[in-house]
Design a protein around this motif. Structure first.
Motif, PDB file in Angstrom:
ATOM      1  N   PRO A 188     -11.120  14.882  -3.320  1.00  0.00           N
ATOM      2  CA  PRO A 188     -10.264  13.865  -3.950  1.00  0.00           C
ATOM      3  C   PRO A 188      -8.810  14.398  -3.894  1.00  0.00           C
ATOM      4  CG  PRO A 188     -12.326  14.288  -4.885  1.00  0.00           C
ATOM      5  CD  PRO A 188     -12.127  15.270  -4.229  1.00  0.00           C
ATOM      6  N   GLY A 189      -7.936  13.582  -3.897  1.00  0.00           N
ATOM      7  CA  GLY A 189      -6.623  14.111  -3.778  1.00  0.00           C
ATOM      8  C   GLY A 189      -5.875  14.365  -2.558  1.00  0.00           C
ATOM      9  N   THR A 190      -6.739  14.384  -1.467  1.00  0.00           N
ATOM     10  CA  THR A 190      -6.338  14.712  -0.257  1.00  0.00           C
ATOM     11  C   THR A 190      -5.310  13.781   0.410  1.00  0.00           C
ATOM     12  OG1 THR A 190      -8.465  16.096   0.305  1.00  0.00           O
ATOM     13  CG2 THR A 190      -6.962  15.234   2.239  1.00  0.00           C
ATOM     14  N   GLU A 191      -4.280  13.914   1.162  1.00  0.00           N
ATOM     15  CA  GLU A 191      -3.454  13.047   1.555  1.00  0.00           C
ATOM     16  C   GLU A 191      -4.298  12.026   2.634  1.00  0.00           C
ATOM     17  OE1 GLU A 191       0.682  15.216   0.572  1.00  0.00           O
ATOM     18  OE2 GLU A 191       0.026  14.525   2.785  1.00  0.00           O
ATOM     19  N   ALA A 192      -3.921  10.859   2.788  1.00  0.00           N
ATOM     20  CA  ALA A 192      -4.453   9.810   3.463  1.00  0.00           C
ATOM     21  C   ALA A 192      -3.729   9.488   4.448  1.00  0.00           C
ATOM     22  CB  ALA A 192      -5.240   8.778   2.872  1.00  0.00           C
ATOM     23  N   SER A 193      -4.089   9.383   5.810  1.00  0.00           N
ATOM     24  CA  SER A 193      -3.284   8.830   6.868  1.00  0.00           C
ATOM     25  C   SER A 193      -1.966   9.310   7.029  1.00  0.00           C
ATOM     26  CB  SER A 193      -3.477   7.189   6.789  1.00  0.00           C
ATOM     27  OG  SER A 193      -2.819   6.565   7.900  1.00  0.00           O
ATOM     28  N   GLY A 194      -1.673  10.448   6.520  1.00  0.00           N
ATOM     29  CA  GLY A 194      -0.447  11.178   6.844  1.00  0.00           C
ATOM     30  C   GLY A 194       0.673  10.850   5.743  1.00  0.00           C
ATOM     31  N   THR A 195       0.335   9.921   4.737  1.00  0.00           N
ATOM     32  CA  THR A 195       1.234   9.735   3.560  1.00  0.00           C
ATOM     33  C   THR A 195       1.113  10.271   2.264  1.00  0.00           C
ATOM     34  OG1 THR A 195       2.189   7.865   2.508  1.00  0.00           O
ATOM     35  CG2 THR A 195      -0.095   7.573   3.082  1.00  0.00           C
ATOM     36  N   ASP A 196       2.077  10.780   1.747  1.00  0.00           N
ATOM     37  CA  ASP A 196       1.981  11.488   0.413  1.00  0.00           C
ATOM     38  C   ASP A 196       1.766  10.503  -0.809  1.00  0.00           C
ATOM     39  OD1 ASP A 196       5.414  12.380   0.007  1.00  0.00           O
ATOM     40  OD2 ASP A 196       4.500  10.229   0.480  1.00  0.00           O
ATOM     41  N   LYS A 197       1.629   9.190  -0.217  1.00  0.00           N
ATOM     42  CA  LYS A 197       1.625   8.119  -1.607  1.00  0.00           C
ATOM     43  C   LYS A 197       0.244   7.546  -1.751  1.00  0.00           C
ATOM     44  CE  LYS A 197       6.424   6.892  -1.511  1.00  0.00           C
ATOM     45  NZ  LYS A 197       7.588   5.819  -1.515  1.00  0.00           N
ATOM     46  N   GLN A 224       0.739  -1.294  -0.086  1.00  0.00           N
ATOM     47  CA  GLN A 224      -0.055   0.143  -0.148  1.00  0.00           C
ATOM     48  C   GLN A 224       0.857   1.237   0.002  1.00  0.00           C
ATOM     49  OE1 GLN A 224      -3.422   0.449   2.601  1.00  0.00           O
ATOM     50  NE2 GLN A 224      -4.477  -1.069   1.851  1.00  0.00           N
ATOM     51  N   LEU A 225       1.911   1.267   0.692  1.00  0.00           N
ATOM     52  CA  LEU A 225       2.806   2.484   0.892  1.00  0.00           C
ATOM     53  C   LEU A 225       3.681   2.616  -0.632  1.00  0.00           C
ATOM     54  CD1 LEU A 225       4.429   1.948   4.359  1.00  0.00           C
ATOM     55  CD2 LEU A 225       2.545   4.015   3.443  1.00  0.00           C
ATOM     56  N   ALA A 226       3.779   1.515  -1.346  1.00  0.00           N
ATOM     57  CA  ALA A 226       4.495   1.690  -2.685  1.00  0.00           C
ATOM     58  C   ALA A 226       3.365   2.101  -3.666  1.00  0.00           C
ATOM     59  CB  ALA A 226       5.017   0.338  -3.138  1.00  0.00           C
ATOM     60  N   GLN A 227       2.121   2.554  -3.326  1.00  0.00           N
ATOM     61  CA  GLN A 227       1.272   2.566  -4.626  1.00  0.00           C
ATOM     62  C   GLN A 227       1.187   4.223  -4.779  1.00  0.00           C
ATOM     63  OE1 GLN A 227      -2.683   1.127  -3.160  1.00  0.00           O
ATOM     64  NE2 GLN A 227      -2.033  -0.904  -3.492  1.00  0.00           N
ATOM     65  N   GLY A 228       0.900   4.588  -6.117  1.00  0.00           N
ATOM     66  CA  GLY A 228       1.054   5.989  -6.236  1.00  0.00           C
ATOM     67  C   GLY A 228      -0.363   6.455  -6.434  1.00  0.00           C
ATOM     68  N   PRO A 229      -0.718   7.933  -6.867  1.00  0.00           N
ATOM     69  CA  PRO A 229      -1.981   8.038  -6.789  1.00  0.00           C
ATOM     70  C   PRO A 229      -2.699   7.536  -7.838  1.00  0.00           C
ATOM     71  CG  PRO A 229      -0.533   9.927  -6.424  1.00  0.00           C
ATOM     72  CD  PRO A 229       0.343   8.676  -6.547  1.00  0.00           C
ATOM     73  N   GLN A 230      -2.329   7.115  -8.871  1.00  0.00           N
ATOM     74  CA  GLN A 230      -3.083   6.547  -9.852  1.00  0.00           C
ATOM     75  C   GLN A 230      -3.271   5.113  -9.788  1.00  0.00           C
ATOM     76  OE1 GLN A 230      -4.756   8.800 -11.542  1.00  0.00           O
ATOM     77  NE2 GLN A 230      -3.649  10.450 -10.315  1.00  0.00           N
ATOM     78  N   ASP A 231      -2.582   4.484  -8.816  1.00  0.00           N
ATOM     79  CA  ASP A 231      -2.521   2.914  -8.872  1.00  0.00           C
ATOM     80  C   ASP A 231      -3.733   2.536  -8.169  1.00  0.00           C
ATOM     81  OD1 ASP A 231       0.112   2.877 -10.027  1.00  0.00           O
ATOM     82  OD2 ASP A 231       0.865   3.033  -7.942  1.00  0.00           O
ATOM     83  N   SER A 273      -5.567   1.068   8.345  1.00  0.00           N
ATOM     84  CA  SER A 273      -5.261   0.546   9.712  1.00  0.00           C
ATOM     85  C   SER A 273      -3.748   0.025   9.482  1.00  0.00           C
ATOM     86  CB  SER A 273      -6.273  -0.645  10.041  1.00  0.00           C
ATOM     87  OG  SER A 273      -6.164  -1.721   9.021  1.00  0.00           O
ATOM     88  N   VAL A 274      -3.377  -0.457   8.101  1.00  0.00           N
ATOM     89  CA  VAL A 274      -2.146  -1.293   7.825  1.00  0.00           C
ATOM     90  C   VAL A 274      -0.880  -0.225   7.725  1.00  0.00           C
ATOM     91  CG1 VAL A 274      -3.246  -3.124   6.791  1.00  0.00           C
ATOM     92  CG2 VAL A 274      -2.430  -1.212   5.384  1.00  0.00           C
ATOM     93  N   LEU A 275      -1.450   1.166   7.587  1.00  0.00           N
ATOM     94  CA  LEU A 275      -0.585   2.260   7.294  1.00  0.00           C
ATOM     95  C   LEU A 275       0.115   2.899   8.826  1.00  0.00           C
ATOM     96  CD1 LEU A 275      -2.559   3.951   4.524  1.00  0.00           C
ATOM     97  CD2 LEU A 275      -0.361   2.224   4.362  1.00  0.00           C
ATOM     98  N   ASN A 276      -0.727   2.319   9.774  1.00  0.00           N
ATOM     99  CA  ASN A 276      -0.404   2.873  11.286  1.00  0.00           C
ATOM    100  C   ASN A 276       0.675   2.158  11.751  1.00  0.00           C
ATOM    101  OD1 ASN A 276      -2.392   4.760  10.891  1.00  0.00           O
ATOM    102  ND2 ASN A 276      -3.945   3.161  11.805  1.00  0.00           N
TER     103      ASN A 276
END
Length: 299
Positions: free
Chosen positions: A265-274, A167-174, A296-299
């Motif tokens: 749309p486009g607002t960063e989620a869970s504090g990550t820019d990815k 999930q962290l490796a995903q970009g905005p368009q993925d 939850s997997v990003l915390n």
């Protein structure tokens, strides 16, 4: 006009009981690159082979088990009716459903036992097609009765850390295909399962989200403690109707994820820019405007 051979019309390459049709003149080479698998496969972080026979079988020595005596059925007392449809599906409402145990290869009953449905695989005619705003989608090519098993959401079964990494490796368009299923006993988390069909998966990977879906998901165990994520019809479905389910598990299933419903749309989620919130285009009257996202997997 592009000519499409008959052999190119089956997206699953003969790996299912019936072909998974490709609509019109869209060649399967134009679909996202992935390896078709009709069942779950073991991925990074998964300690158990999803297809290894681990669960014990029932002692029923009959053609078809009896609900009141079969140990597989009695585990959670949820099973199928004589037509192979999930029982009590109309009364589930928005409550959590119970997991289901099917009879397996170690059971004494026959292959015709009523408690063997998901393990028989795909049996309905489905079609993958390009939608206008939501990428690919799946249509039913025949009527489907309420409670009928439609297909699995199959893919790589991965561990928590691998799900977090992906999930962290995903970009905005993925596209995010990872489904997290968490099962509880009361307030206690018993087990969690992560399935990712992005690289290895089945027709379920093409199902779109809807805030008013016509499918719901139930964890079904056959041979292994690793559940199969089985999708059932939540109501009667007509031919050519798109098949959808709620990615957040909001319709009668056991998924427990956080849905992001506020912001633009486009607002960063869970504090990550990815990872970014993506708008929902399901068109339902009760649409919450954004696709569900498990943070939850990003915390």
């Amino acid at each position: 006009m592009v000519e499409v051979k008959a052999s190119d019309r089956d997206l699953c390459n003969g790996l299912e009981n019936v072909p998974v049709f490709i609509e019109g003149n869209v060649n399967k080479d134009n679909y996202p690159a992935f390896q078709y698998s009709s069942e779950n496969v073991q991925g990074p972080g998964c300690d158990i082979d999803p297809n290894e026979v681990i669960l014990p079988g029932c002692l029923c020595r009959v053609h078809s088990c009896l609900t009141e005596s079969c140990s597989c059925v009695q585990t959670y007392r949820q099973t199928y009716d004589s037509h192979g449809r999930l029982q009590d599906h109309r009364s589930m409402g928005n409550s959590y459903c119970r997991p289901l145990f099917e009879c397996n290869i170690l059971c004494g009953c026959s292959e015709a036992c009523f408690n063997r449905v998901v393990q028989r695989g795909l049996g309905l005619k489905l079609c993958v097609y390009p939608t206008q705003y939501r990428g690919w989608g799946v249509r039913a090519l025949e009527p489907i009765s309420c409670g009928t098993f439609v297909c699995e959401y199959a893919g790589e079964v991965i561990g928590f850390e691998e799900a977090r990494h992906r999930q962290l490796a995903q970009g905005p368009q993925d596209n995010n295909y990872i489904i997290a299923v968490r099962e509880y006993a009361g307030q206690r988390l018993v087990t969690e399962t992560f399935v990712d069909p992005a690289v290895v998966g089945n027709v379920g990977r093409f199902l779109n989200h809807s805030c008013q879906p016509n499918l719901f998901m139930v964890p079904v165990r056959v041979h292994s403690p690793v559940p199969r994520l089985a999708l059932f019809a939540a109501r009667d479905i007509g031919p050519q109707e798109e098949l959808t389910f709620d990615y957040s598990g909001g319709f009668t299933n056991t998924l427990s994820v956080e849905r992001l419903v506020q912001g633009d749309p486009g607002t960063e989620a869970s504090g990550t820019d990815k990872l970014q919130r993506k708008p929902c285009h399901c068109g339902a009257e009760n649409c919450v405007r954004f696709l569900p996202l498990d943070i939850s997997v990003l915390n």
